[in-house]
Design a protein around this motif. Structure first.
Motif, mmCIF file in Angstrom:
data_model
loop_
_atom_site.group_PDB
_atom_site.id
_atom_site.type_symbol
_atom_site.label_atom_id
_atom_site.label_comp_id
_atom_site.label_asym_id
_atom_site.label_seq_id
_atom_site.Cartn_x
_atom_site.Cartn_y
_atom_site.Cartn_z
ATOM 1 N N MET A 5 -7.728 -0.180 -0.562
ATOM 2 C CA MET A 5 -7.499 -0.291 0.860
ATOM 3 C C MET A 5 -6.319 0.608 1.225
ATOM 4 O O MET A 5 -5.335 0.670 0.515
ATOM 5 C CB MET A 5 -7.240 -1.722 1.235
ATOM 6 N N ILE A 6 -6.436 1.261 2.350
ATOM 7 C CA ILE A 6 -5.460 2.255 2.781
ATOM 8 C C ILE A 6 -4.784 1.798 4.075
ATOM 9 O O ILE A 6 -5.453 1.305 4.984
ATOM 10 C CB ILE A 6 -6.160 3.619 3.009
ATOM 11 N N ASP A 7 -3.455 1.993 4.164
ATOM 12 C CA ASP A 7 -2.747 1.615 5.395
ATOM 13 C C ASP A 7 -2.841 2.723 6.435
ATOM 14 O O ASP A 7 -3.485 3.757 6.217
ATOM 15 C CB ASP A 7 -1.297 1.217 5.106
ATOM 16 N N GLU A 8 -2.187 2.511 7.585
ATOM 17 C CA GLU A 8 -2.268 3.481 8.685
ATOM 18 C C GLU A 8 -1.629 4.823 8.352
ATOM 19 O O GLU A 8 -1.888 5.821 9.012
ATOM 20 C CB GLU A 8 -1.657 2.898 9.969
ATOM 21 N N ASN A 9 -0.825 4.875 7.282
ATOM 22 C CA ASN A 9 -0.191 6.128 6.857
ATOM 23 C C ASN A 9 -0.932 6.788 5.701
ATOM 24 O O ASN A 9 -0.451 7.747 5.122
ATOM 25 C CB ASN A 9 1.264 5.871 6.454
ATOM 26 N N GLY A 10 -2.072 6.244 5.359
ATOM 27 C CA GLY A 10 -2.864 6.803 4.275
ATOM 28 C C GLY A 10 -2.406 6.371 2.890
ATOM 29 O O GLY A 10 -2.868 6.909 1.897
ATOM 30 N N GLN A 11 -1.515 5.389 2.814
ATOM 31 C CA GLN A 11 -1.008 4.900 1.537
ATOM 32 C C GLN A 11 -1.809 3.672 1.100
ATOM 33 O O GLN A 11 -2.172 2.853 1.930
ATOM 34 C CB GLN A 11 0.475 4.522 1.655
ATOM 35 N N PRO A 12 -2.060 3.541 -0.190
ATOM 36 C CA PRO A 12 -2.793 2.346 -0.641
ATOM 37 C C PRO A 12 -1.931 1.096 -0.535
ATOM 38 O O PRO A 12 -0.732 1.146 -0.747
ATOM 39 C CB PRO A 12 -3.116 2.661 -2.095
ATOM 40 N N PRO A 60 -0.540 -2.345 -1.932
ATOM 41 C CA PRO A 60 -0.316 -2.770 -3.309
ATOM 42 C C PRO A 60 -1.221 -3.919 -3.746
ATOM 43 O O PRO A 60 -1.429 -4.112 -4.925
ATOM 44 C CB PRO A 60 1.150 -3.205 -3.325
ATOM 45 N N SER A 61 -1.782 -4.635 -2.790
ATOM 46 C CA SER A 61 -2.668 -5.742 -3.149
ATOM 47 C C SER A 61 -3.518 -6.128 -1.945
ATOM 48 O O SER A 61 -3.232 -5.740 -0.809
ATOM 49 C CB SER A 61 -1.854 -6.958 -3.596
ATOM 50 N N TYR A 62 -4.536 -6.895 -2.223
ATOM 51 C CA TYR A 62 -5.371 -7.404 -1.138
ATOM 52 C C TYR A 62 -4.565 -8.315 -0.226
ATOM 53 O O TYR A 62 -4.737 -8.299 0.987
ATOM 54 C CB TYR A 62 -6.585 -8.139 -1.714
ATOM 55 N N ALA A 63 -3.645 -9.095 -0.812
ATOM 56 C CA ALA A 63 -2.796 -9.986 -0.008
ATOM 57 C C ALA A 63 -1.944 -9.180 0.962
ATOM 58 O O ALA A 63 -1.774 -9.572 2.123
ATOM 59 C CB ALA A 63 -1.920 -10.846 -0.908
ATOM 60 N N ALA A 64 -1.394 -8.065 0.501
ATOM 61 C CA ALA A 64 -0.586 -7.213 1.383
ATOM 62 C C ALA A 64 -1.445 -6.675 2.526
ATOM 63 O O ALA A 64 -0.999 -6.608 3.677
ATOM 64 C CB ALA A 64 0.035 -6.064 0.594
ATOM 65 N N PHE A 65 -2.673 -6.299 2.202
ATOM 66 C CA PHE A 65 -3.588 -5.831 3.237
ATOM 67 C C PHE A 65 -3.843 -6.929 4.266
ATOM 68 O O PHE A 65 -3.785 -6.698 5.473
ATOM 69 C CB PHE A 65 -4.912 -5.375 2.617
ATOM 70 N N CYS A 66 -4.117 -8.135 3.788
ATOM 71 C CA CYS A 66 -4.392 -9.261 4.698
ATOM 72 C C CYS A 66 -3.189 -9.563 5.573
ATOM 73 O O CYS A 66 -3.339 -9.818 6.776
ATOM 74 C CB CYS A 66 -4.791 -10.494 3.905
#
Length: 64
Positions: free
Chosen positions: A1-8, A10-16
């Motif tokens: 999963m990638i954030d708005e800055n194109g960085q992955p 670190p975990s699914y929890a961080a994404f959520c």
């Protein structure tokens, strides 16, 4: 999963968590207190599981 800055993330929890804050910006003021409480609970769990003294861990969360 990638954030708005194109960085992955670190975990699914961080994404959520990031998605939750994006969808509910009114929760952002509570984030610092939630992190503080979670860190203190994590230290207590680590002390119990490792038998290390509490002084081994930083008093305040080193992450922001």
């Amino acid at each position: 999963m990638i954030d708005e800055n194109g960085q992955p993330f670190p975990s699914y929890a961080a994404f959520c968590n990031a998605k939750l804050l994006e969808d509910n910006p009114s929760l952002k003021p509570y984030l610092e207190e939630a992190l503080r409480k979670a860190y203190l609970k994590g230290v207590e769990l680590a002390v119990g599981e490792t038998d290390l003294p509490k002084r081994t861990f930083p008093v305040e969360c080193p992450y922001s």
